[in-house]
Design a protein around this motif. Structure first.
Motif, PDB file in Angstrom:
ATOM      1  N   SER A  96       0.845  -1.192   0.000  1.00  0.00           N
ATOM      2  CA  SER A  96       0.000   0.000   0.000  1.00  0.00           C
ATOM      3  C   SER A  96       0.883   1.245   0.000  1.00  0.00           C
ATOM      4  N   ALA A  97       0.290   2.391  -0.312  1.00  0.00           N
ATOM      5  CA  ALA A  97       1.038   3.650  -0.291  1.00  0.00           C
ATOM      6  C   ALA A  97       1.598   3.911   1.104  1.00  0.00           C
ATOM      7  N   VAL A  98       0.845   3.554   2.116  1.00  0.00           N
ATOM      8  CA  VAL A  98       1.297   3.731   3.500  1.00  0.00           C
ATOM      9  C   VAL A  98       2.565   2.903   3.741  1.00  0.00           C
ATOM     10  N   ASP A  99       2.547   1.652   3.302  1.00  0.00           N
ATOM     11  CA  ASP A  99       3.702   0.783   3.496  1.00  0.00           C
ATOM     12  C   ASP A  99       4.899   1.266   2.674  1.00  0.00           C
ATOM     13  N   ILE A 100       4.643   1.772   1.485  1.00  0.00           N
ATOM     14  CA  ILE A 100       5.723   2.300   0.649  1.00  0.00           C
ATOM     15  C   ILE A 100       6.359   3.509   1.321  1.00  0.00           C
ATOM     16  N   LEU A 101       5.541   4.395   1.878  1.00  0.00           N
ATOM     17  CA  LEU A 101       6.077   5.562   2.582  1.00  0.00           C
ATOM     18  C   LEU A 101       6.845   5.154   3.830  1.00  0.00           C
ATOM     19  N   ALA A 102       6.367   4.125   4.529  1.00  0.00           N
ATOM     20  CA  ALA A 102       7.078   3.632   5.717  1.00  0.00           C
ATOM     21  C   ALA A 102       8.437   3.067   5.320  1.00  0.00           C
ATOM     22  N   ALA A 103       8.481   2.323   4.218  1.00  0.00           N
ATOM     23  CA  ALA A 103       9.755   1.779   3.738  1.00  0.00           C
ATOM     24  C   ALA A 103      10.706   2.911   3.346  1.00  0.00           C
ATOM     25  N   ALA A 104      10.175   3.935   2.716  1.00  0.00           N
ATOM     26  CA  ALA A 104      11.007   5.082   2.334  1.00  0.00           C
ATOM     27  C   ALA A 104      11.589   5.759   3.568  1.00  0.00           C
ATOM     28  N   ALA A 105      10.790   5.892   4.605  1.00  0.00           N
ATOM     29  CA  ALA A 105      11.273   6.515   5.845  1.00  0.00           C
ATOM     30  C   ALA A 105      12.397   5.679   6.462  1.00  0.00           C
TER      31      ALA A 105
END
Length: 186
Positions: free
Chosen positions: A144-153
């Motif tokens: 999900s976009a949320v998980d992608i943003l978490a991975a980016a962080a």
């Protein structure tokens, strides 16, 4: 829902978004002069669902379109705060976000090809756009976009370039993804 589960959900939200969604959504409503119901409409979810997420009764918005819209609204708020987007243009940008869907997918999350989308032009009208959309399709098909943003962080400190690719191509705006692809000299 017990206080322990709510605290856990809010901690997850801090990790994923930098703050609990209740705080972020109230800030978004204040920044854009809108209501919680209007924010929910922009995200494409019910006011009740947004309320659950804001109260920590749900950790995240599971709908990938809505999660991508939330990411776009948060990004817009940062741009308005930084002055790179005039506050007067925010309502138009919010309307564009409200009308958007996850690039490369239909409303049910099924991949859209040029043929299925009704495209009758040349096979590859803009190779950079096609590449950015395929990359987004690959990323959002796995997380999900949320998980992608978490991975980016998680990657930001040691691998900022890769974190940028995830943020921009996996959860950002399509025009920014295309610009990143073009800047890479692909």
């Amino acid at each position: 829902m017990d206080a322990t589960a709510i605290a856990r959900n809010q901690e997850l939200q801090r990790q994923w978004y930098g703050a609990p969604l209740g705080e972020l959504c109230r800030e978004l409503c204040d920044r854009f002069g809108t209501t919680q119901s209007a924010l929910a409409e922009t995200l494409g979810i019910s006011p009740a669902m947004l309320s659950l997420v804001m109260r920590g009764q749900r950790a995240r918005i599971a709908n990938p379109d809505a999660a991508a819209r939330l990411s776009a609204v948060l990004h817009l708020a940062q741009e308005v705060r930084a002055g790179t987007v005039p506050a007067a243009d925010a309502s138009l940008a919010l309307a564009e976000i409200r009308a958007s869907r996850t690039p490369g997918q239909d409303s049910m999350g099924v991949a859209v090809t040029p043929h299925r989308a009704g495209y009758d032009g040349p096979a590859d009208p803009d190779p950079d756009l096609r590449f950015a959309l395929r990359l987004r399709e690959l990323l959002t098909g796995r997380a999900s976009a949320v998980d992608i943003l978490a991975a980016a962080a998680l990657l930001e400190a040691d691998h900022p370039g890769l974190a940028e690719v995830l943020r921009v191509c996996g959860a950002g705006r399509t025009d920014e993804a295309v610009a990143l692809v073009r800047a890479s000299g692909r």
